[in-house]
Design an enzyme around this catalytic site. Sequence first.
Site, PDB file in Angstrom:
ATOM      1  N   ARG A  68     -10.818  -8.983  -5.159  1.00 11.70           N
ATOM      2  CA  ARG A  68      -9.796  -7.704  -5.016  1.00 11.70           C
ATOM      3  C   ARG A  68      -8.531  -8.195  -6.043  1.00 11.70           C
ATOM      4  O   ARG A  68      -7.858  -7.119  -6.553  1.00 11.70           O
ATOM      5  CB  ARG A  68      -9.255  -7.275  -3.555  1.00 11.70           C
ATOM      6  CG  ARG A  68     -10.347  -7.037  -2.870  1.00 11.70           C
ATOM      7  CD  ARG A  68     -10.042  -6.670  -1.489  1.00 11.70           C
ATOM      8  NE  ARG A  68      -9.032  -6.164  -0.958  1.00 11.70           N
ATOM      9  CZ  ARG A  68      -8.204  -6.201   0.129  1.00 11.70           C
ATOM     10  NH1 ARG A  68      -8.752  -6.875   0.802  1.00 11.70           N
ATOM     11  NH2 ARG A  68      -7.445  -5.560   0.379  1.00 11.70           N
ATOM     12  N   ASN A 101       0.077  -1.365   1.902  1.00 15.57           N
ATOM     13  CA  ASN A 101      -0.476  -1.636   0.769  1.00 15.57           C
ATOM     14  C   ASN A 101      -0.066  -3.239   0.579  1.00 15.57           C
ATOM     15  O   ASN A 101       1.105  -3.637   0.654  1.00 15.57           O
ATOM     16  CB  ASN A 101      -0.614  -1.028  -0.600  1.00 15.57           C
ATOM     17  CG  ASN A 101      -0.960   0.461  -0.263  1.00 15.57           C
ATOM     18  OD1 ASN A 101      -1.888   0.675   0.880  1.00 15.57           O
ATOM     19  ND2 ASN A 101      -0.606   1.348  -1.065  1.00 15.57           N
ATOM     20  N   HIS A 118       1.916  -5.307   5.648  1.00 13.98           N
ATOM     21  CA  HIS A 118       0.885  -6.027   5.714  1.00 13.98           C
ATOM     22  C   HIS A 118       0.757  -7.370   4.636  1.00 13.98           C
ATOM     23  O   HIS A 118      -0.327  -8.020   4.568  1.00 13.98           O
ATOM     24  CB  HIS A 118      -0.248  -5.172   5.479  1.00 13.98           C
ATOM     25  CG  HIS A 118      -0.442  -4.258   6.472  1.00 13.98           C
ATOM     26  ND1 HIS A 118      -1.396  -2.944   6.654  1.00 13.98           N
ATOM     27  CD2 HIS A 118       0.000  -4.094   7.829  1.00 13.98           C
ATOM     28  CE1 HIS A 118      -0.857  -2.411   7.874  1.00 13.98           C
ATOM     29  NE2 HIS A 118      -0.310  -3.183   8.452  1.00 13.98           N
ATOM     30  N   CYS A 147      -6.775 -28.808   1.624  1.00 17.07           N
ATOM     31  CA  CYS A 147      -5.865 -30.045   1.373  1.00 17.07           C
ATOM     32  C   CYS A 147      -7.023 -31.101   1.570  1.00 17.07           C
ATOM     33  O   CYS A 147      -7.756 -31.159   2.622  1.00 17.07           O
ATOM     34  CB  CYS A 147      -5.077 -29.856   2.693  1.00 17.07           C
ATOM     35  SG  CYS A 147      -4.351 -31.766   2.954  1.00 17.07           S
TER      36      CYS A 147
HETATM   37  C1  BV8 Z   1      -1.880  -5.777  15.580  1.00 12.61           C
HETATM   38  C2  BV8 Z   1      -4.174  -6.205   4.982  1.00 12.61           C
HETATM   39  C3  BV8 Z   1      -1.349  -6.951  17.554  1.00 12.61           C
HETATM   40  C4  BV8 Z   1      -5.524  -6.901   5.034  1.00 12.61           C
HETATM   41  C5  BV8 Z   1      -4.422  -4.635   6.603  1.00 12.61           C
HETATM   42  C6  BV8 Z   1      -2.359   0.120  18.637  1.00 12.61           C
HETATM   43  C7  BV8 Z   1      -1.266  -0.779  18.567  1.00 12.61           C
HETATM   44  C8  BV8 Z   1      -1.396  -1.843  17.851  1.00 12.61           C
HETATM   45  C9  BV8 Z   1      -2.543  -2.529  17.336  1.00 12.61           C
HETATM   46  C10 BV8 Z   1      -3.673  -1.590  17.369  1.00 12.61           C
HETATM   47  C11 BV8 Z   1      -3.570  -0.453  17.963  1.00 12.61           C
HETATM   48  N1  BV8 Z   1      -4.693   0.096  17.932  1.00 12.61           N
HETATM   49  C12 BV8 Z   1      -5.691  -0.460  17.291  1.00 12.61           C
HETATM   50  C13 BV8 Z   1      -5.116  -1.776  17.002  1.00 12.61           C
HETATM   51  C14 BV8 Z   1      -5.457  -2.903  16.365  1.00 12.61           C
HETATM   52  C15 BV8 Z   1      -5.555  -3.047  14.707  1.00 12.61           C
HETATM   53  C16 BV8 Z   1      -5.823  -1.389  14.281  1.00 12.61           C
HETATM   54  O1  BV8 Z   1      -5.178  -0.618  14.152  1.00 12.61           O
HETATM   55  N2  BV8 Z   1      -7.302  -1.083  14.350  1.00 12.61           N
HETATM   56  C17 BV8 Z   1      -7.654   0.085  13.651  1.00 12.61           C
HETATM   57  C18 BV8 Z   1      -8.871  -0.112  12.681  1.00 12.61           C
HETATM   58  C19 BV8 Z   1      -8.129   0.841  14.922  1.00 12.61           C
HETATM   59  N3  BV8 Z   1      -4.270  -3.104  14.418  1.00 12.61           N
HETATM   60  C20 BV8 Z   1      -3.937  -4.463  13.965  1.00 12.61           C
HETATM   61  O2  BV8 Z   1      -4.964  -5.375  14.233  1.00 12.61           O
HETATM   62  C21 BV8 Z   1      -2.552  -4.817  13.382  1.00 12.61           C
HETATM   63  N4  BV8 Z   1      -2.079  -5.956  14.286  1.00 12.61           N
HETATM   64  O3  BV8 Z   1      -1.633  -4.689  16.033  1.00 12.61           O
HETATM   65  O4  BV8 Z   1      -1.515  -7.047  16.218  1.00 12.61           O
HETATM   66  C22 BV8 Z   1      -0.688  -8.142  17.946  1.00 12.61           C
HETATM   67  C23 BV8 Z   1       0.716  -8.183  18.215  1.00 12.61           C
HETATM   68  C24 BV8 Z   1       1.202  -9.418  18.537  1.00 12.61           C
HETATM   69  C25 BV8 Z   1       0.648 -10.800  18.541  1.00 12.61           C
HETATM   70  C26 BV8 Z   1      -0.818 -10.637  17.973  1.00 12.61           C
HETATM   71  C27 BV8 Z   1      -1.190  -9.481  17.752  1.00 12.61           C
HETATM   72  C28 BV8 Z   1      -2.750  -5.412  11.980  1.00 12.61           C
HETATM   73  C29 BV8 Z   1      -3.240  -4.141  11.172  1.00 12.61           C
HETATM   74  C30 BV8 Z   1      -3.237  -4.660   9.751  1.00 12.61           C
HETATM   75  C31 BV8 Z   1      -4.578  -5.214   9.095  1.00 12.61           C
HETATM   76  N5  BV8 Z   1      -4.445  -5.414   7.739  1.00 12.61           N
HETATM   77  N6  BV8 Z   1      -4.480  -4.995   5.294  1.00 12.61           N
HETATM   78  C32 BV8 Z   1      -6.213  -6.442   3.547  1.00 12.61           C
HETATM   79  O5  BV8 Z   1      -5.806  -5.610   2.876  1.00 12.61           O
HETATM   80  O6  BV8 Z   1      -7.239  -7.182   3.362  1.00 12.61           O
HETATM   81  S1  BV8 Z   1      -4.961  -2.964   7.198  1.00 12.61           S
HETATM   82  C33 BV8 Z   1      -5.409  -2.145   5.692  1.00 12.61           C
HETATM   83  O7  BV8 Z   1      -6.242  -1.184   6.241  1.00 12.61           O
HETATM   84  C34 BV8 Z   1      -4.570  -1.435   4.955  1.00 12.61           C
HETATM   85  O8  BV8 Z   1      -3.392  -2.349   4.594  1.00 12.61           O
HETATM   86  C35 BV8 Z   1      -4.178  -0.045   5.590  1.00 12.61           C
HETATM   87  O9  BV8 Z   1      -3.070  -0.415   6.691  1.00 12.61           O
HETATM   88  C36 BV8 Z   1      -5.328   0.073   6.243  1.00 12.61           C
HETATM   89  C37 BV8 Z   1      -6.344   1.191   5.406  1.00 12.61           C
HETATM   90  O10 BV8 Z   1      -5.682   2.385   5.825  1.00 12.61           O
HETATM   91  P1  BV8 Z   1      -5.039   3.378   4.841  1.00 12.61           P
HETATM   92  O11 BV8 Z   1      -3.880   2.604   4.020  1.00 12.61           O
HETATM   93  O12 BV8 Z   1      -4.685   4.804   5.477  1.00 12.61           O
HETATM   94  O13 BV8 Z   1      -6.110   3.685   3.770  1.00 12.61           O
HETATM   95  P2  BV8 Z   1      -7.734   4.470   4.148  1.00 12.61           P
HETATM   96  O14 BV8 Z   1      -8.508   4.027   3.112  1.00 12.61           O
HETATM   97  O15 BV8 Z   1      -7.963   4.427   5.455  1.00 12.61           O
HETATM   98  O16 BV8 Z   1      -7.053   5.985   3.581  1.00 12.61           O
HETATM   99  C38 BV8 Z   1      -6.879   6.168   2.310  1.00 12.61           C
HETATM  100  C39 BV8 Z   1      -6.011   7.788   2.636  1.00 12.61           C
HETATM  101  O17 BV8 Z   1      -5.870   8.213   1.073  1.00 12.61           O
HETATM  102  C40 BV8 Z   1      -7.027   8.736   2.920  1.00 12.61           C
HETATM  103  O18 BV8 Z   1      -6.457   9.387   3.938  1.00 12.61           O
HETATM  104  C41 BV8 Z   1      -7.516   9.469   1.783  1.00 12.61           C
HETATM  105  O19 BV8 Z   1      -7.715  11.089   2.037  1.00 12.61           O
HETATM  106  C42 BV8 Z   1      -6.262   9.224   0.865  1.00 12.61           C
HETATM  107  N7  BV8 Z   1      -6.278   9.212  -0.456  1.00 12.61           N
HETATM  108  C43 BV8 Z   1      -7.192   9.130  -1.212  1.00 12.61           C
HETATM  109  N8  BV8 Z   1      -7.023   9.346  -2.584  1.00 12.61           N
HETATM  110  C44 BV8 Z   1      -5.635   9.783  -2.741  1.00 12.61           C
HETATM  111  C45 BV8 Z   1      -5.128   9.987  -1.354  1.00 12.61           C
HETATM  112  N9  BV8 Z   1      -3.953  10.175  -0.901  1.00 12.61           N
HETATM  113  C46 BV8 Z   1      -3.015  10.574  -1.777  1.00 12.61           C
HETATM  114  N10 BV8 Z   1      -3.434  10.525  -3.269  1.00 12.61           N
HETATM  115  C47 BV8 Z   1      -4.737   9.971  -3.453  1.00 12.61           C
HETATM  116  N11 BV8 Z   1      -5.026  10.194  -4.859  1.00 12.61           N
END
Ligand code: BV8
Length: 238
Positions: A68, A101, A118, A147
């Site tokens: 990536r 992002n 993130h 390390c």
């Molecule tokens: C946490 C880095 C707790 C890594 C990423 C409720 C509350 C809190 C947590 C949760 C909750 N419910 C569930 C959770 C857990 C979890 C979560 O959300 N799971 C999901 C799957 C249900 N969340 C977590 O684990 C978070 N941490 O809550 O910790 C905690 C607290 C204290 C102590 C310990 C723990 C951490 C989440 C972060 C994960 N890391 N990224 C890496 O990149 O490798 S997330 C990663 O996926 C991205 O960063 C991004 O956030 C996500 C993808 O989502 P999108 O960006 O929306 O992308 P996607 O592909 O889904 O959609 C693209 C969109 O673009 C589409 O809509 C499409 O139509 C549109 N599009 C396409 N082309 C275009 C366009 N739009 C405009 N123009 C275009 N041309």
Amino acid sequence: MNDQVLGWVRAAKRIAVLTGAGMSAESGVPTFRDAQTGLWAQFDPAQLATEEAFRARPSMVWDWYAFRREMIAQVEPNAGHKALADFARRHPGRMTLITQNVDGLHQRAGSPGVLALHGNIFEDKWLDPPKACCNAAAAAAGSPPYCDRCGNMLRPDVVWFGEALPLRTLAAAEDAARACDLMLVVGTSGVVYPAAGLARTAAGKVVIINPHPTDLDDAADAVLRGTAAQLLPQLMED
Ligand code: BV8
């Protein structure tokens, strides 16, 4: 272009912008919804982007990030990134940019003070708390680098699923959402929390910019069905 939304942008004193992977799609960076390629095709990113996956298969996960990084290093910010950066330059202090992002493209476009919820895919950190022997600059080459005194591994400095977001960054993003009179939600499916929750805590009007429906459409005051690189230059023209 929707004249009502244009009017909201012109009138807004404090604009919060929340972006997701779709923001970088027109730069050539696949979104998380897009199919994975090659070795990782059989995996869901939410399975790979975890500490558990890294500890179980460090070299495979490290190689996914290396792939990536190499792909992102070859792309450029698109007209959407530039429209946001140019607006912030013309209107200092009026916009807060919050991104999910990790590709650094907003920063490369010149947006100031980006709240990168993130992390940054180009940064590394130690997997376990570093000891005196852990010197990242002298890490032994490998996938991942490590390390050679204690075996601690380097990992990408991004927030994995199940990991807490950087507290100060998240707090600043929440403050910006609560203080804004307009939030633009660009290129996110609204699935990942707590980032997506920012669109639900926005004090101001919420405008979604996305070619497809999202999980946040119900929270929007307006939905613009279009892409970031097409619509943002029109919206941020003032
Ligand atoms: C946490 C880095 C707790 C890594 C990423 C409720 C509350 C809190 C947590 C949760 C909750 N419910 C569930 C959770 C857990 C979890 C979560 O959300 N799971 C999901 C799957 C249900 N969340 C977590 O684990 C978070 N941490 O809550 O910790 C905690 C607290 C204290 C102590 C310990 C723990 C951490 C989440 C972060 C994960 N890391 N990224 C890496 O990149 O490798 S997330 C990663 O996926 C991205 O960063 C991004 O956030 C996500 C993808 O989502 P999108 O960006 O929306 O992308 P996607 O592909 O889904 O959609 C693209 C969109 O673009 C589409 O809509 C499409 O139509 C549109 N599009 C396409 N082309 C275009 C366009 N739009 C405009 N123009 C275009 N041309």
